[in-house]
Enzyme design. Structure first.
Site, PDB file in Angstrom:
ATOM      1  N   CYS A 222       0.728  -1.211   0.096  1.00 25.60           N
ATOM      2  CA  CYS A 222      -0.038  -0.061  -0.031  1.00 25.60           C
ATOM      3  C   CYS A 222       0.846   1.190   0.127  1.00 25.60           C
ATOM      4  O   CYS A 222       1.293   1.694   1.087  1.00 25.60           O
ATOM      5  CB  CYS A 222      -0.988   0.014   1.130  1.00 25.60           C
ATOM      6  SG  CYS A 222      -1.949   1.673   1.434  1.00 25.60           S
TER       7      CYS A 222
ATOM      8  N   CYS B  65      -0.537   4.255   2.246  1.00 23.90           N
ATOM      9  CA  CYS B  65      -0.140   3.964   3.571  1.00 23.90           C
ATOM     10  C   CYS B  65       1.371   4.050   3.992  1.00 23.90           C
ATOM     11  O   CYS B  65       1.564   4.772   5.129  1.00 23.90           O
ATOM     12  CB  CYS B  65      -0.670   2.691   3.943  1.00 23.90           C
ATOM     13  SG  CYS B  65      -2.219   1.937   3.389  1.00 23.90           S
ATOM     14  N   ASP B  66       2.051   3.564   3.354  1.00 17.77           N
ATOM     15  CA  ASP B  66       3.585   3.514   3.518  1.00 17.77           C
ATOM     16  C   ASP B  66       4.573   4.393   2.861  1.00 17.77           C
ATOM     17  O   ASP B  66       5.786   4.442   3.429  1.00 17.77           O
ATOM     18  CB  ASP B  66       4.003   1.953   3.530  1.00 17.77           C
ATOM     19  CG  ASP B  66       3.166   1.258   4.361  1.00 17.77           C
ATOM     20  OD1 ASP B  66       2.876   1.719   5.380  1.00 17.77           O
ATOM     21  OD2 ASP B  66       2.882   0.031   4.136  1.00 17.77           O
TER      22      ASP B  66
END
Ligand code: NAP
Length: 310
Positions: A133, A136-137
């Site tokens: 992701c 997200c990261d």
């Protein structure tokens, strides 16, 4: 035992849409979800193709979905459905936290999850450089070199997103042409920090405490090379979340999707399915929402017919 008319498992576009249609059909519904409201789409960096919303982030989508469900007083139960069993003409859903809820009908909108490469280092370095992701990261890789694997829309979306954060992005794809839409592929040539590595597969992700690099093999020449990266974002598609469906014995396609008819009916009376778990909607949020609408209406009609017989 009569908790709800319909329990919807999953709060992505399919589940949320099913809930809204069923509720507006007079049903007493509940939505069950173990993760973020809004499903996988909520992890998207940018959504540009949902009708009526030229541009929104995944988090915005999640918030809008939650607000929409709350607007109709639809309860969102944050828990995981462990199993579904039939008793006295009702379906009982057992929850991980203990206890259970029951309904006349179930709509499975459990979506799909990230496919794994299955190469050395992938599991070992998950959370230590390996991610599925970018939204997200991605931020953890500010100013660093990263690799993205895949040739679909997601991989290109990740590469473009990461090019704003990382100093260099290697986009590695196993063929010499991308699967993604042309409009997305064309964007790549406008970003000098993205380097495409075509006809190539990752054979190993290596490092010590965290990822330090990848070994890549050119599938045409067989040549192997090493690329120094600190992040590896894997975007090679998804597999359906079919555990509940399998356990209850629903018919699946040969690729593991839940078989449904044009009304969202599965092979078991009273159980409906919608969204990515059926493999019908081309994995598009708008397709999933449309399937959710169908399942929500069909399930409501089913419950109404049962109540009439009582
Ligand atoms: P996808 O379209 O299925 O693409 C998966 C990619 O991964 C393909 O290029 C495939 O290669 C590659 N791949 C699969 N298994 C692999 C393996 N073991 N090793 C190396 N490469 C592998 O998946 P997606 O990109 O996640 O997209 C899913 C759906 O969502 C699509 O319909 C897509 O259009 C849609 N989507 C839309 C948007 C948007 O419109 N904003 C954003 C994201 C996704 P091959 O091409 O060689 O098969």
């Amino acid at each position: 035992m009569e908790d709800y008319d319909i329990i919807i498992v999953g709060s992505g576009p399919a589940g949320a849409s099913a809930a809204i249609y069923a509720k507006r059909n007079g049903m007493n519904v509940a939505v069950l979800d173990s993760g973020t409201i809004g499903g996988q789409l909520s992890t998207s960096s940018e959504v540009e193709n949902y009708l009526g919303f030229p541009k929104m982030t995944g988090m915005e989508w999640s918030e809008r979905t939650k607000n929409h469900l709350e607007h109709f007083n639809i309860p969102i139960i944050l828990d995981t459905a462990e199993s579904i069993t039939r008793a006295d003409g009702m379906y009982k859903v057992s929850l991980t936290s203990g206890g259970s809820i029951a309904a006349y009908s179930i709509i499975l909108a459990t979506g799909s999850r990230h496919r794994h490469l299955g190469v050395k280092g992938e599991e070992e370095f998950f959370g230590k450089g390996v991610s599925y992701c970018a939204t997200c990261d991605g931020y953890f890789f500010k100013g660093k070199n990263v690799a993205v694997v895949g040739g679909g829309n997601t991989a290109i979306e990740y590469a473009l997103f990461l090019s704003n954060i990382a100093s260099k992005v290697y986009l590695i794809h196993r063929r010499d042409e991308f699967r993604a839409e042309k409009v997305e592929v064309d964007k790549l040539s406008q970003v000098p920090t993205i380097e495409t590595v075509l006809s190539s597969v990752i054979v190993e992700i290596f490092g010590s405490d965290a990822v330090r690099g990848i070994k890549v093999r050119n599938v045409k020449t067989g040549d192997e090379s090493q690329i120094d990266v600190e992040g590896v974002f894997i975007a090679i598609g998804t597999v359906p979340n079919n555990d509940l469906a399998k356990a209850i014995g629903l018919e699946l396609t040969d690729r593991g999707f839940i078989k449904t008819d044009e009304n969202g009916r599965t092979s078991m009376e009273g159980i409906f399915a919608a969204g990515d778990v059926t493999g019908r909607g081309k994995a598009q949020a708008i397709g999933a929402a449309a399937e959710g609408m169908v399942a929500g209406i069909s399930s409501s009609h089913y419950v109404q017919s049962i109540k009439l017989k009582k």
